[in-house]
Design a protein around this motif. Structure first.
Motif, PDB file in Angstrom:
ATOM      1  N   ARG A  36      27.863  41.977  31.555  1.00  0.00           N
ATOM      2  CA  ARG A  36      28.699  41.168  32.585  1.00  0.00           C
ATOM      3  C   ARG A  36      28.775  41.965  34.092  1.00  0.00           C
ATOM      4  O   ARG A  36      29.026  43.189  33.934  1.00  0.00           O
ATOM      5  CB  ARG A  36      30.319  40.762  32.021  1.00  0.00           C
ATOM      6  CG  ARG A  36      30.334  39.838  31.145  1.00  0.00           C
ATOM      7  CD  ARG A  36      31.661  39.304  30.678  1.00  0.00           C
ATOM      8  NE  ARG A  36      32.615  39.775  31.524  1.00  0.00           N
ATOM      9  CZ  ARG A  36      33.870  39.911  31.296  1.00  0.00           C
ATOM     10  NH1 ARG A  36      34.251  39.243  30.253  1.00  0.00           N
ATOM     11  NH2 ARG A  36      34.867  40.446  31.891  1.00  0.00           N
ATOM     12  N   PRO A  37      28.709  41.253  34.834  1.00  0.00           N
ATOM     13  CA  PRO A  37      28.864  42.048  36.225  1.00  0.00           C
ATOM     14  C   PRO A  37      30.016  42.484  36.520  1.00  0.00           C
ATOM     15  O   PRO A  37      31.352  42.015  36.159  1.00  0.00           O
ATOM     16  CB  PRO A  37      28.334  41.017  37.280  1.00  0.00           C
ATOM     17  CG  PRO A  37      28.594  39.747  36.756  1.00  0.00           C
ATOM     18  CD  PRO A  37      28.324  39.773  35.113  1.00  0.00           C
ATOM     19  N   GLN A  38      30.151  43.815  36.874  1.00  0.00           N
ATOM     20  CA  GLN A  38      31.396  44.587  37.345  1.00  0.00           C
ATOM     21  C   GLN A  38      32.028  44.112  38.509  1.00  0.00           C
ATOM     22  O   GLN A  38      31.099  43.973  39.464  1.00  0.00           O
ATOM     23  CB  GLN A  38      31.446  45.835  37.073  1.00  0.00           C
ATOM     24  CG  GLN A  38      30.851  46.287  35.827  1.00  0.00           C
ATOM     25  CD  GLN A  38      31.855  46.178  34.794  1.00  0.00           C
ATOM     26  OE1 GLN A  38      33.049  46.169  34.928  1.00  0.00           O
ATOM     27  NE2 GLN A  38      31.240  45.512  33.544  1.00  0.00           N
ATOM     28  N   PRO A  39      33.223  43.870  38.923  1.00  0.00           N
ATOM     29  CA  PRO A  39      33.745  43.629  40.541  1.00  0.00           C
ATOM     30  C   PRO A  39      33.454  44.607  41.165  1.00  0.00           C
ATOM     31  O   PRO A  39      33.288  45.811  40.658  1.00  0.00           O
ATOM     32  CB  PRO A  39      35.410  43.602  39.975  1.00  0.00           C
ATOM     33  CG  PRO A  39      35.414  44.302  38.684  1.00  0.00           C
ATOM     34  CD  PRO A  39      34.440  44.198  37.833  1.00  0.00           C
ATOM     35  N   PRO A  40      33.245  44.194  42.336  1.00  0.00           N
ATOM     36  CA  PRO A  40      32.974  45.015  43.563  1.00  0.00           C
ATOM     37  C   PRO A  40      34.144  46.185  43.612  1.00  0.00           C
ATOM     38  O   PRO A  40      35.224  45.784  43.443  1.00  0.00           O
ATOM     39  CB  PRO A  40      32.775  44.456  44.899  1.00  0.00           C
ATOM     40  CG  PRO A  40      33.283  43.312  44.347  1.00  0.00           C
ATOM     41  CD  PRO A  40      33.186  42.853  43.143  1.00  0.00           C
ATOM     42  N   GLU A  41      33.706  47.245  44.189  1.00  0.00           N
ATOM     43  CA  GLU A  41      34.637  48.309  44.586  1.00  0.00           C
ATOM     44  C   GLU A  41      35.567  47.806  45.737  1.00  0.00           C
ATOM     45  O   GLU A  41      35.046  47.027  46.568  1.00  0.00           O
ATOM     46  CB  GLU A  41      34.093  49.556  45.186  1.00  0.00           C
ATOM     47  CG  GLU A  41      33.463  50.477  44.032  1.00  0.00           C
ATOM     48  CD  GLU A  41      34.415  50.775  43.088  1.00  0.00           C
ATOM     49  OE1 GLU A  41      35.345  51.477  43.556  1.00  0.00           O
ATOM     50  OE2 GLU A  41      33.926  50.949  41.808  1.00  0.00           O
TER      51      GLU A  41
END
Length: 70
Positions: A36-41
């Motif tokens: 799953r894509p990780q949330p951006p910093e």
């Protein structure tokens, strides 16, 4: 030696197939979750008005450093 090959009963065969299906479903779920894509910093906080990043005095509109008048 017996001439009959080792055969498992129908019930144990279905249990083995069910266990394999559960393991495959768990492995697939783990793989999908790990991809799953990780949330951006989070973005850095913008500089506050009247302050600079270096901590020196802010410059006025004409480019000169603002100095307190006494």
């Amino acid at each position: 030696m017996s001439s009959n090959p080792l055969r498992s009963s129908g019930r144990s065969r279905y249990r083995l197939l069910a266990a394999a299906a559960v393991a495959a479903a768990g492995g697939t779920a783990w793989l999908v979750r790990s991809k799953r894509p990780q949330p951006p910093e989070p973005a850095p906080a913008p500089p506050r008005i009247g302050q600079t990043r270096t901590g020196t005095a802010a410059t006025g509109t004409n480019g000169a450093a603002s100095t307190p008048e006494s």
